[in-house]
Design an enzyme around this catalytic site. Sequence first.
Site, PDB file in Angstrom:
ATOM      1  N   THR A 176       0.945  -1.289   0.141  1.00 62.17           N
ATOM      2  CA  THR A 176      -0.160   0.073  -0.044  1.00 62.17           C
ATOM      3  C   THR A 176       0.895   1.288   0.089  1.00 62.17           C
ATOM      4  O   THR A 176       2.070   1.137   0.673  1.00 62.17           O
ATOM      5  CB  THR A 176      -0.994  -0.037   1.106  1.00 62.17           C
ATOM      6  N   LYS A 190      -6.366   9.741  -2.635  1.00 68.83           N
ATOM      7  CA  LYS A 190      -7.045   8.508  -3.200  1.00 68.83           C
ATOM      8  C   LYS A 190      -7.603   9.047  -4.484  1.00 68.83           C
ATOM      9  O   LYS A 190      -8.599   9.535  -4.565  1.00 68.83           O
ATOM     10  CB  LYS A 190      -8.134   7.933  -2.207  1.00 68.83           C
ATOM     11  N   GLU A 201      -4.537  -2.369   5.610  1.00 66.49           N
ATOM     12  CA  GLU A 201      -3.992  -2.874   6.804  1.00 66.49           C
ATOM     13  C   GLU A 201      -5.170  -3.988   7.447  1.00 66.49           C
ATOM     14  O   GLU A 201      -4.807  -4.375   8.457  1.00 66.49           O
ATOM     15  CB  GLU A 201      -3.729  -1.850   7.472  1.00 66.49           C
ATOM     16  N   TRP A 203      -3.619   5.022  -4.122  1.00 69.69           N
ATOM     17  CA  TRP A 203      -3.310   6.080  -3.528  1.00 69.69           C
ATOM     18  C   TRP A 203      -2.234   6.873  -4.314  1.00 69.69           C
ATOM     19  O   TRP A 203      -1.525   6.408  -5.304  1.00 69.69           O
ATOM     20  CB  TRP A 203      -2.441   5.634  -2.268  1.00 69.69           C
TER      21      TRP A 203
HETATM   22  P1  AMP Z   1      -6.800   1.250   0.991  1.00 70.49           P
HETATM   23  O1  AMP Z   1      -5.754   0.861   2.093  1.00 70.49           O
HETATM   24  O2  AMP Z   1      -6.186   1.387  -0.281  1.00 70.49           O
HETATM   25  O3  AMP Z   1      -7.818   0.140   0.840  1.00 70.49           O
HETATM   26  O4  AMP Z   1      -7.573   2.437   1.273  1.00 70.49           O
HETATM   27  C1  AMP Z   1      -8.180   2.672   2.713  1.00 70.49           C
HETATM   28  C2  AMP Z   1      -8.561   3.701   3.029  1.00 70.49           C
HETATM   29  O5  AMP Z   1      -9.663   4.254   2.050  1.00 70.49           O
HETATM   30  C3  AMP Z   1      -9.016   4.096   4.361  1.00 70.49           C
HETATM   31  O6  AMP Z   1      -8.117   4.391   5.460  1.00 70.49           O
HETATM   32  C4  AMP Z   1     -10.059   5.344   3.964  1.00 70.49           C
HETATM   33  O7  AMP Z   1      -9.181   6.593   3.990  1.00 70.49           O
HETATM   34  C5  AMP Z   1     -10.470   5.109   2.652  1.00 70.49           C
HETATM   35  N1  AMP Z   1     -11.745   4.679   2.540  1.00 70.49           N
HETATM   36  C6  AMP Z   1     -12.045   3.191   2.553  1.00 70.49           C
HETATM   37  N2  AMP Z   1     -13.367   2.837   2.540  1.00 70.49           N
HETATM   38  C7  AMP Z   1     -14.003   4.208   2.772  1.00 70.49           C
HETATM   39  C8  AMP Z   1     -15.352   4.405   2.887  1.00 70.49           C
HETATM   40  N3  AMP Z   1     -16.243   3.670   2.917  1.00 70.49           N
HETATM   41  N4  AMP Z   1     -15.500   5.776   3.102  1.00 70.49           N
HETATM   42  C9  AMP Z   1     -14.444   6.621   3.237  1.00 70.49           C
HETATM   43  N5  AMP Z   1     -13.354   6.585   3.017  1.00 70.49           N
HETATM   44  C10 AMP Z   1     -12.885   5.407   2.766  1.00 70.49           C
END
Ligand code: AMP
Length: 546
Positions: A187, A444, A334, A449
Site C-alpha cells: 500500500t 485517493k 491493513e 493512492w
Molecule cells: P486502502 O488501503 O487503499 O484500501 O485505503 C483505505 C482507505 O480508504 C481508508 O483508510 C479510508 O481513508 C478510505 N476509505 C475506504 N473505505 C471508505 C469509505 N467507505 N468511506 C470513506 N473512505 C474510505
Amino acid sequence: MQLENTLKNPYAHEYQLLIKNILNAPIYFDPKQEIVYRGEKRFTYATFKKRVHKLAHMLSALGVKKGDTVAVMDYDSHRYLECYFAIPMLGAILHTINIRLSPEQILYTIDHAEDDVILAHTDFLPILEQIKGRLDVEHFIVLSDDETIPSTSLHVNGEYEALLAQSADVFDFPDFDENTRATTFYTTGTTGLPKGVYFTHRQLLLHTLGVLSTLGTAPQQGSFHQYDVYMPITPMFHVHAWGLPYVATMLGVKQVYPGRYIPDLLLELIETEKVTFSHCVPTIMHMLFNSPKINEVNLKGWKVIIGGAALPKAMCKEALRRGIDMFTGYGMSETCPILSLAQLTPEMLEMNDDAQSDIRIKTGRPMGLVEIHVVDEQMNQLPRDSISTGEIVVRSPWLTQGYFKDQKNSEVLWHGGYLHTGDMANIDEKGYIKITDRVKDIIKVGGEWVSSLELEDIINQHPSVKEVAVIGIDDEKWGERPLALVVKDPTKSLSDKELLLHTKEFIHKGIMARESMLLKIKCVESIDKTSVGKVDKKELRHKYSA
Ligand code: AMP
C-alpha cells in the site's frame, strides 16, 4: 500466554484454520456450480479444484516450497482465484502485485517481498521487460487469454494453460500452523515508498467467517447468500478483492470474473450471467452509470458494496432509483480489509430513498469481531453522539501485524495497542460511523493512492518553485484528484503548463503512479501554516477541496 483447561486429547484432529479447508467444503457444495471468465470460459467447481491441484504441482515443479513467495500480475480472473488458493495452500506466500504502481514501484515491491516466481498476464510483460535487468526472480509464467506467448525478451518458463495441462491432478496439500503467512501486498505510504502488509491463513479464514456473520445473516437488505451470483469489480491485487472471493468460494456460489474492466462488458455480464452481488469503488460505478449501455440493462436486485472511498449521495440515490441495493463498506489494506458495513434495519428500509441514502452512505457499523472506537490524541474514547470527532482505531483478529520488514512504521501503526486507521470520524447513537476527514497525508484517486509528499518533492525540484503543498480535492469521477498549491519565485518566470510538463516528465519515467497524471496546479500567494509552522493541510483541504 499459558492455556489452561484445554483437556487436549492426543487422538483428536487439531483443526487449523487453513485456506485449503475453504476449498474442501464450500458450504452449499454443488460440483457443477460455475466459475466464469468474461463470459468466454466456464469451469465447474470440480474442475476449479482440479486446476488448483495442478497449479500446486506446476509451482512445486519449479521448486516453490513453504515460505517462498509467488507473485501474480493479472486482471480479475479464474486464474487469479486459482492462485488465491494454490499458492497459500502450498505454504507459500501469494504476493498480489499492484499493477497500477509505476514500474519503479513495482520493482521495489518485488524486491522487498522477495518474490521467487511471477505469474504475469501478457499485458504486463512490457512492465517486467522494462525492469528485467534489475529483477532477482528465477521464474516467469505467462498468463494468456488465447494461450499463446507473445514475443518477449523475458526468459519465461511457459504459458499457464500449457503448464497446467502437463501437471498431475491430485496434490497432497500439507497441514501446517494456521498462523503461517498466506498473502502479502503493498500500500502506498505517505513517504511514497510502498509498505507491505501481510495476512495469515487464520486471519483470512476469520475474515471470511466475519463477513459471513454480517452479510450472510442479513434478512433483507445488504446480504450475500447461497443463491447469489458473485462478480467482483475490485482489482484482485487490492486486499484480496476485499476478501470476497474467499467468501464466495466458501458459500459455493456461481462466480463471474470480468478480466480487464470494460464498462459495456461489465454490464453485459451482469445481465447475461445474472450477477446479483458485486463490490467496487465509486469511480467504477461512475463509469458504469455513464456508459450508454446502462439504460439497456435491468439492474434491479443487484447488490453492490461501495468502498475504498466515500459513497456520494447522488450516486446512491441514482442506484436506488434503478433498484440497486447499494451500501457502503469500509476498510483498508491493513485490515484485510472489511471493518464495517452500512446495512439498514427493517425500520430504515421503510424510509424514502433520500433518507435511506443518508444512512447507506455512512461508513457503517462494525462487523462481527471488529472493535472500533473514535479517540482523541490521548487515546480517550469519544462519545457516540454524531458530533465528537476523532481518529478511528481498531482491534480485530484479521488486522496486519505490521508492515513487512519495517519495525518503525509497524509500531506507529499499532500505537497504544490499537491499529490506527488515519481516518477521522464520528459515531452516532445507533453505532453508525461517519468518516469526515483523513489524518494521513495521501490522496485517493479512483481507488488508488497517490503520495502527496512525493508529488511535492518532484514539484519542488523545479528551480522557479518557492513552496508547494499537494492536497486531494473532490472530483466527481475520480473521487479525489491531486491539487498542487504552488508559490512561485517572483524573480523567475514559470507558467502552469511548464510546471505540469516538469511533473509529467517524472511520471513518464515510471517513478510515479499513473494516477498522478490527474494533477492540477493552482498558484497562490502563500500556503496556510499551523501554529507550529507546519503546512496546514486540513485548512487547505477545507479551503480548496470543493
Ligand atoms: P486502502 O488501503 O487503499 O484500501 O485505503 C483505505 C482507505 O480508504 C481508508 O483508510 C479510508 O481513508 C478510505 N476509505 C475506504 N473505505 C471508505 C469509505 N467507505 N468511506 C470513506 N473512505 C474510505
